[in-house]
Design a protein around this motif. Structure first.
Motif, PDB file in Angstrom:
ATOM      1  N   PHE A 246     -20.762  -0.064 119.414  1.00  0.00           N
ATOM      2  CA  PHE A 246     -20.159  -0.285 118.095  1.00  0.00           C
ATOM      3  C   PHE A 246     -18.770   0.338 118.047  1.00  0.00           C
ATOM      4  CE2 PHE A 246     -24.748  -0.092 117.571  1.00  0.00           C
ATOM      5  CZ  PHE A 246     -25.026  -1.194 116.781  1.00  0.00           C
ATOM      6  N   THR A 247     -17.883  -0.309 117.342  1.00  0.00           N
ATOM      7  CA  THR A 247     -16.547   0.236 117.111  1.00  0.00           C
ATOM      8  C   THR A 247     -16.540   1.039 115.822  1.00  0.00           C
ATOM      9  OG1 THR A 247     -15.432  -1.563 118.278  1.00  0.00           O
ATOM     10  CG2 THR A 247     -14.126  -0.335 116.663  1.00  0.00           C
ATOM     11  N   VAL A 248     -15.924   2.212 115.858  1.00  0.00           N
ATOM     12  CA  VAL A 248     -15.787   3.068 114.682  1.00  0.00           C
ATOM     13  C   VAL A 248     -14.314   3.117 114.295  1.00  0.00           C
ATOM     14  CG1 VAL A 248     -16.000   5.426 113.804  1.00  0.00           C
ATOM     15  CG2 VAL A 248     -17.801   4.474 115.236  1.00  0.00           C
ATOM     16  N   TYR A 249     -14.034   2.894 113.011  1.00  0.00           N
ATOM     17  CA  TYR A 249     -12.652   2.908 112.544  1.00  0.00           C
ATOM     18  C   TYR A 249     -12.225   4.340 112.251  1.00  0.00           C
ATOM     19  CZ  TYR A 249     -13.057  -2.104 112.477  1.00  0.00           C
ATOM     20  OH  TYR A 249     -13.247  -3.413 112.870  1.00  0.00           O
ATOM     21  N   GLY A 250     -11.910   5.028 113.317  1.00  0.00           N
ATOM     22  CA  GLY A 250     -11.432   6.401 113.247  1.00  0.00           C
ATOM     23  C   GLY A 250     -10.849   6.761 114.584  1.00  0.00           C
ATOM     24  N   VAL A 264     -18.595   4.124 104.318  1.00  0.00           N
ATOM     25  CA  VAL A 264     -19.068   2.934 105.032  1.00  0.00           C
ATOM     26  C   VAL A 264     -19.402   3.250 106.481  1.00  0.00           C
ATOM     27  CG1 VAL A 264     -18.437   0.627 105.825  1.00  0.00           C
ATOM     28  CG2 VAL A 264     -17.799   1.369 103.526  1.00  0.00           C
ATOM     29  N   THR A 265     -18.540   4.013 107.141  1.00  0.00           N
ATOM     30  CA  THR A 265     -18.790   4.358 108.545  1.00  0.00           C
ATOM     31  C   THR A 265     -20.032   5.226 108.672  1.00  0.00           C
ATOM     32  OG1 THR A 265     -16.421   4.252 109.056  1.00  0.00           O
ATOM     33  CG2 THR A 265     -17.824   5.425 110.612  1.00  0.00           C
ATOM     34  N   CYS A 266     -20.155   6.193 107.767  1.00  0.00           N
ATOM     35  CA  CYS A 266     -21.332   7.070 107.782  1.00  0.00           C
ATOM     36  C   CYS A 266     -22.600   6.256 107.598  1.00  0.00           C
ATOM     37  CB  CYS A 266     -21.215   8.117 106.682  1.00  0.00           C
ATOM     38  SG  CYS A 266     -22.625   9.240 106.576  1.00  0.00           S
ATOM     39  N   GLU A 267     -22.592   5.352 106.653  1.00  0.00           N
ATOM     40  CA  GLU A 267     -23.773   4.536 106.389  1.00  0.00           C
ATOM     41  C   GLU A 267     -24.147   3.709 107.618  1.00  0.00           C
ATOM     42  OE1 GLU A 267     -25.413   1.305 103.068  1.00  0.00           O
ATOM     43  OE2 GLU A 267     -23.295   1.906 103.089  1.00  0.00           O
ATOM     44  N   THR A 268     -23.138   3.141 108.268  1.00  0.00           N
ATOM     45  CA  THR A 268     -23.387   2.329 109.464  1.00  0.00           C
ATOM     46  C   THR A 268     -23.950   3.173 110.592  1.00  0.00           C
ATOM     47  OG1 THR A 268     -21.589   0.827 108.877  1.00  0.00           O
ATOM     48  CG2 THR A 268     -22.322   0.815 111.177  1.00  0.00           C
ATOM     49  N   VAL A 269     -23.342   4.336 110.830  1.00  0.00           N
ATOM     50  CA  VAL A 269     -23.775   5.215 111.917  1.00  0.00           C
ATOM     51  C   VAL A 269     -25.202   5.704 111.677  1.00  0.00           C
ATOM     52  CG1 VAL A 269     -23.404   7.477 112.979  1.00  0.00           C
ATOM     53  CG2 VAL A 269     -21.473   5.935 112.625  1.00  0.00           C
ATOM     54  N   LEU A 270     -25.480   6.158 110.459  1.00  0.00           N
ATOM     55  CA  LEU A 270     -26.798   6.709 110.178  1.00  0.00           C
ATOM     56  C   LEU A 270     -27.889   5.644 110.228  1.00  0.00           C
ATOM     57  CD1 LEU A 270     -25.161   9.218 109.468  1.00  0.00           C
ATOM     58  CD2 LEU A 270     -26.687   9.572 107.544  1.00  0.00           C
ATOM     59  N   LYS A 271     -27.612   4.483 109.685  1.00  0.00           N
ATOM     60  CA  LYS A 271     -28.603   3.410 109.737  1.00  0.00           C
ATOM     61  C   LYS A 271     -28.863   3.007 111.188  1.00  0.00           C
ATOM     62  CE  LYS A 271     -28.168   1.266 105.175  1.00  0.00           C
ATOM     63  NZ  LYS A 271     -27.787   0.034 104.431  1.00  0.00           N
ATOM     64  N   THR A 272     -27.809   3.001 111.986  1.00  0.00           N
ATOM     65  CA  THR A 272     -27.952   2.651 113.398  1.00  0.00           C
ATOM     66  C   THR A 272     -28.811   3.670 114.121  1.00  0.00           C
ATOM     67  OG1 THR A 272     -25.776   1.577 113.409  1.00  0.00           O
ATOM     68  CG2 THR A 272     -26.702   2.189 115.541  1.00  0.00           C
ATOM     69  N   ILE A 273     -28.559   4.950 113.874  1.00  0.00           N
ATOM     70  CA  ILE A 273     -29.341   6.006 114.520  1.00  0.00           C
ATOM     71  C   ILE A 273     -30.794   5.972 114.052  1.00  0.00           C
ATOM     72  CG2 ILE A 273     -29.653   8.506 114.712  1.00  0.00           C
ATOM     73  CD1 ILE A 273     -26.599   8.771 114.602  1.00  0.00           C
ATOM     74  N   GLY A 274     -30.994   5.869 112.738  1.00  0.00           N
ATOM     75  CA  GLY A 274     -32.353   5.864 112.196  1.00  0.00           C
ATOM     76  C   GLY A 274     -33.173   4.690 112.690  1.00  0.00           C
ATOM     77  N   LEU A 275     -32.611   3.481 112.613  1.00  0.00           N
ATOM     78  CA  LEU A 275     -33.332   2.284 113.028  1.00  0.00           C
ATOM     79  C   LEU A 275     -33.641   2.313 114.520  1.00  0.00           C
ATOM     80  CD1 LEU A 275     -34.460  -0.555 112.617  1.00  0.00           C
ATOM     81  CD2 LEU A 275     -32.126  -1.433 112.891  1.00  0.00           C
ATOM     82  N   ASN A 276     -32.658   2.703 115.325  1.00  0.00           N
ATOM     83  CA  ASN A 276     -32.858   2.667 116.767  1.00  0.00           C
ATOM     84  C   ASN A 276     -33.748   3.797 117.267  1.00  0.00           C
ATOM     85  OD1 ASN A 276     -31.172   0.388 118.151  1.00  0.00           O
ATOM     86  ND2 ASN A 276     -29.889   1.158 116.489  1.00  0.00           N
ATOM     87  N   THR A 277     -33.802   4.899 116.539  1.00  0.00           N
ATOM     88  CA  THR A 277     -34.795   5.908 116.884  1.00  0.00           C
ATOM     89  C   THR A 277     -36.189   5.356 116.677  1.00  0.00           C
ATOM     90  OG1 THR A 277     -33.310   7.728 116.239  1.00  0.00           O
ATOM     91  CG2 THR A 277     -35.651   8.234 116.384  1.00  0.00           C
TER      92      THR A 277
END
Length: 285
Positions: A246-250, A264-277
């Protein structure tokens, strides 16, 4: 409390930041251990193991991430001497990996089979890969559980290719000039790291039975240049790896700092980590 590092002291810590330690704290309800590992301290932060993940006092692995697991998790921050201004030993990723393994075994004595998630920034990812390689090759049965129960690897701008070039670029961007001899030591450490891990990576031993997420910062650091190229943040060694990118805008530093859970970035990162765990834990059931 971690201290500022110097060539005269050595400090390693695996600090539990969630749940907050107390007389009534219990780990029996934790479903997963999350370990965050910082990278090179190029901005000369006092507490880099916290500041890497912090925005105005909010440390998202401590304050936001637990919600992804219904707060049934334990979050730890690993601190080590990043080797930017000290001696040869402090540029050795194997040394840091050994300390990480030792501290993990101590913290996980009550439940060594609890699933593990590693969240890493730049060379923090190299340290974790060294630790997993050593655990995988363990013949004594002492530390092999670290390899067996790691379910998810999350990398923020960790170079998997052109390692020495990327790490030199990161170190050279430090706000306090990195001495040339230290850059040379880092080059040596990176080349040795690649040589050690190449056989395991080629055979798929580092990434089997687990998911891999790579986040790449697309913004220039301090308006100058990218510190790690996008292609170098992808494993891409074997087609059967469970890898996502994933690309992060930072930039290299801001990509790990979130102002709030509404970002928005935090939400994307956290959802990605939570779901993939969750997915990673289901894949090995």
């Amino acid at each position: 409390m971690p201290m500022i590092f110097s060539e005269h002291m050595e400090q390693y810590d695996l600090e539990i930041v969630f749940p907050q330690p107390g007389p009534f704290t219990t780990m029996h309800s934790a479903d997963v251990d999350v370990v965050a590992i910082h990278g090179l301290n190029i901005e000369a932060r006092y507490l880099v193991h916290r500041d890497t993940w912090s925005y105005k006092g909010k440390v998202w692995p401590r304050d936001i991430l637990p919600s992804c697991f219904g707060k049934h998790c334990r979050v730890m921050l690993f601190s080590y001497n990043d080797g930017l201004s000290v001696n040869d030993e402090d540029t050795q990723f194997t040394k840091h990996a050994d300390r990480l393994l030792r501290l993990l075994m101590e913290k996980r004595k009550e439940d060594p089979t609890r699933p593990l998630v590693f969240i890493c920034h730049d060379v923090g990812g190299l340290i974790v890969k060294e630790a997993l390689a050593k655990a995988h090759l363990d013949k004594s049965g002492t530390i092999i559980s670290i390899d067996q129960f790691t379910r998810l690897l999350v990398f923020f701008n960790t170079p998997h290719h052109n390692v020495a070039k990327s790490v030199r670029t990161i170190a050279s961007a430090a706000v306090r000039p990195t001495p040339p001899e230290v850059l040379d030591m880092l080059d040596k450490a990176c080349n040795e790291h690649v040589e050690r891990l190449a056989p395991l990576e080629q055979r798929g031993r580092l990434y089997r039975r687990r998911l891999v997420i790579n986040f790449h910062a697309c913004n220039w650091y301090r308006g100058k240049h990218l510190l790690v190229e996008k292609e170098d943040t992808m494993c891409n060694v074997r087609h059967e790896y469970w890898e996502k990118h994933f690309t992060v805008y930072g930039d290299h530093i801001s990509m790990c700092k979130f102002p709030s859970s509404d970002d928005v970035t935090c939400e994307t990162v956290l959802k990605t980590i939570g779901l993939n765990t969750y997915l990673a834990m289901q894949m090995v059931c």
